[in-house]
Design an enzyme around this catalytic site. Structure first.
Site, PDB file in Angstrom:
ATOM      1  N   ASP A   1     -48.973 -68.130  48.565  1.00 12.68           N
ATOM      2  CA  ASP A   1     -47.608 -68.302  49.092  1.00 12.68           C
ATOM      3  C   ASP A   1     -47.398 -69.548  49.967  1.00 12.68           C
ATOM      4  O   ASP A   1     -46.767 -69.463  51.031  1.00 12.68           O
ATOM      5  CB  ASP A   1     -47.171 -67.052  49.882  1.00 12.68           C
ATOM      6  CG  ASP A   1     -47.148 -65.783  49.028  1.00 12.68           C
ATOM      7  OD1 ASP A   1     -47.519 -65.841  47.852  1.00 12.68           O
ATOM      8  OD2 ASP A   1     -46.756 -64.724  49.568  1.00 12.68           O
TER       9      ASP A   1
ATOM     10  N   LYS B   1     -44.877 -62.524  42.585  1.00 14.90           N
ATOM     11  CA  LYS B   1     -44.863 -61.150  43.113  1.00 14.90           C
ATOM     12  C   LYS B   1     -43.600 -60.926  43.917  1.00 14.90           C
ATOM     13  O   LYS B   1     -42.945 -61.893  44.336  1.00 14.90           O
ATOM     14  CB  LYS B   1     -46.099 -60.906  43.975  1.00 14.90           C
ATOM     15  CG  LYS B   1     -46.148 -61.823  45.186  1.00 14.90           C
ATOM     16  CD  LYS B   1     -47.468 -61.727  45.896  1.00 14.90           C
ATOM     17  CE  LYS B   1     -47.499 -62.628  47.104  1.00 14.90           C
ATOM     18  NZ  LYS B   1     -46.488 -62.321  48.132  1.00 14.90           N
TER      19      LYS B   1
ATOM     20  N   CYS C   1     -49.569 -61.655  53.570  1.00 18.89           N
ATOM     21  CA  CYS C   1     -49.972 -61.810  52.164  1.00 18.89           C
ATOM     22  C   CYS C   1     -51.415 -62.264  51.985  1.00 18.89           C
ATOM     23  O   CYS C   1     -52.076 -61.839  51.035  1.00 18.89           O
ATOM     24  CB  CYS C   1     -48.979 -62.707  51.443  1.00 18.89           C
ATOM     25  SG  CYS C   1     -47.361 -61.888  51.336  1.00 18.89           S
TER      26      CYS C   1
HETATM   27  C1  VGL Z   1     -44.995 -62.760  53.224  1.00 16.71           C
HETATM   28  C2  VGL Z   1     -43.639 -61.451  54.517  1.00 16.71           C
HETATM   29  C3  VGL Z   1     -42.784 -61.260  53.460  1.00 16.71           C
HETATM   30  C4  VGL Z   1     -46.230 -63.601  53.139  1.00 16.71           C
HETATM   31  C5  VGL Z   1     -44.164 -62.567  52.152  1.00 16.71           C
HETATM   32  O1  VGL Z   1     -46.335 -64.437  52.218  1.00 16.71           O
HETATM   33  O2  VGL Z   1     -47.129 -63.401  53.982  1.00 16.71           O
HETATM   34  N1  VGL Z   1     -44.739 -62.188  54.397  1.00 16.71           N
HETATM   35  N2  VGL Z   1     -43.058 -61.826  52.276  1.00 16.71           N
END
Ligand code: VGL
Ligand code: ZN
Length: 201
Positions: free
Chosen positions: A8, A106, A151
């Site tokens: 991410d 995702k 994540c």
């Molecule tokens: C994430 C919160 C919501 C992350 C993704 O990538 O850590 N955190 N969505």
């Protein structure tokens, strides 16, 4: 075979983004430098439909960072982020992308959040990442990216549960909050995930 999982590294998680991780941009040079040390580089991408139920905006009267119950699961309500097709959902411009062999998206199911690159938080849907890594003969997984306490943590945890020798690269990630980060680190330690620095890879 060793794989690097880049979790991410997207604009919304960088300073100036809608769910900015403090110092999140600092992981980029570390991850760029690490990539050449791996035979396989795989990325995950948080990829929510608009109106996703992890967004506070989808719950009238609730505010970002409040906790609620979502179909029986504890859910932190986030600011809108990583909406499919938006600039915020794009990978960071400075992230080296040429060596990324596959991207696993995702968070597409509107009713459940998905922190791990392997499964949604209710473990109802798999992304296919386990099968892919096995097919590629990966035995060791190294994880970095954003955010350390969400994540990256859940991806490392699931990698270990799925049977990969798992390494969490502490200086290739940054956290949202220190309490959740401390909990994540102690949990990972307990389940046998190796905590290492990029220099130790
Ligand atoms: C994430 C919160 C919501 C992350 C993704 O990538 O850590 N955190 N969505
Ligand atoms: Zn998300």
């Amino acid at each position: 075979m060793k794989a690097l999982l880049v979790v991410d590294v997207q604009n919304d998680f960088l300073p100036g983004g809608s769910l900015a991780v403090p110092h999140g941009d600092e992981v980029i040079p570390v991850i760029n430098a690490l990539q050449s040390r791996f035979d396989l580089v795989v990325a995950t991408q948080d990829w929510h439909p608009g109106g996703h139920l992890s967004f506070a905006s989808a719950h009238p009267g609730k505010n970002p960072f409040e906790i609620t119950d979502l179909y029986g699961l504890e859910q932190v309500l986030w600011p809108d982020h990583c909406v499919q097709g938006s600039e915020g959902a794009e990978f960071a411009a400075a992230l080296e992308k040429n060596r990324i062999a596959a991207i696993f998206r995702k968070g597409m199911h509107p009713e459940v959040d998905s922190y791990s690159g392997f499964f949604d938080n209710g473990r109802r849907y798999a992304t296919g990442l386990t099968s892919y890594l096995r097919e590629m003969n990966v035995t060791e997984v190294y994880v970095g990216g954003l955010a350390a306490d969400y994540c990256v943590y859940y991806t490392a945890k699931d990698a270990a549960i799925e049977g990969f020798e798992t390494h969490y690269i502490t200086n290739a990630t940054r956290h949202i909050a220190s309490d959740s980060y401390e909990k994540a680190i102690s949990d990972l330690r307990e389940i046998g995930v190796h905590l290492i620095t990029a220099e130790e890879v």
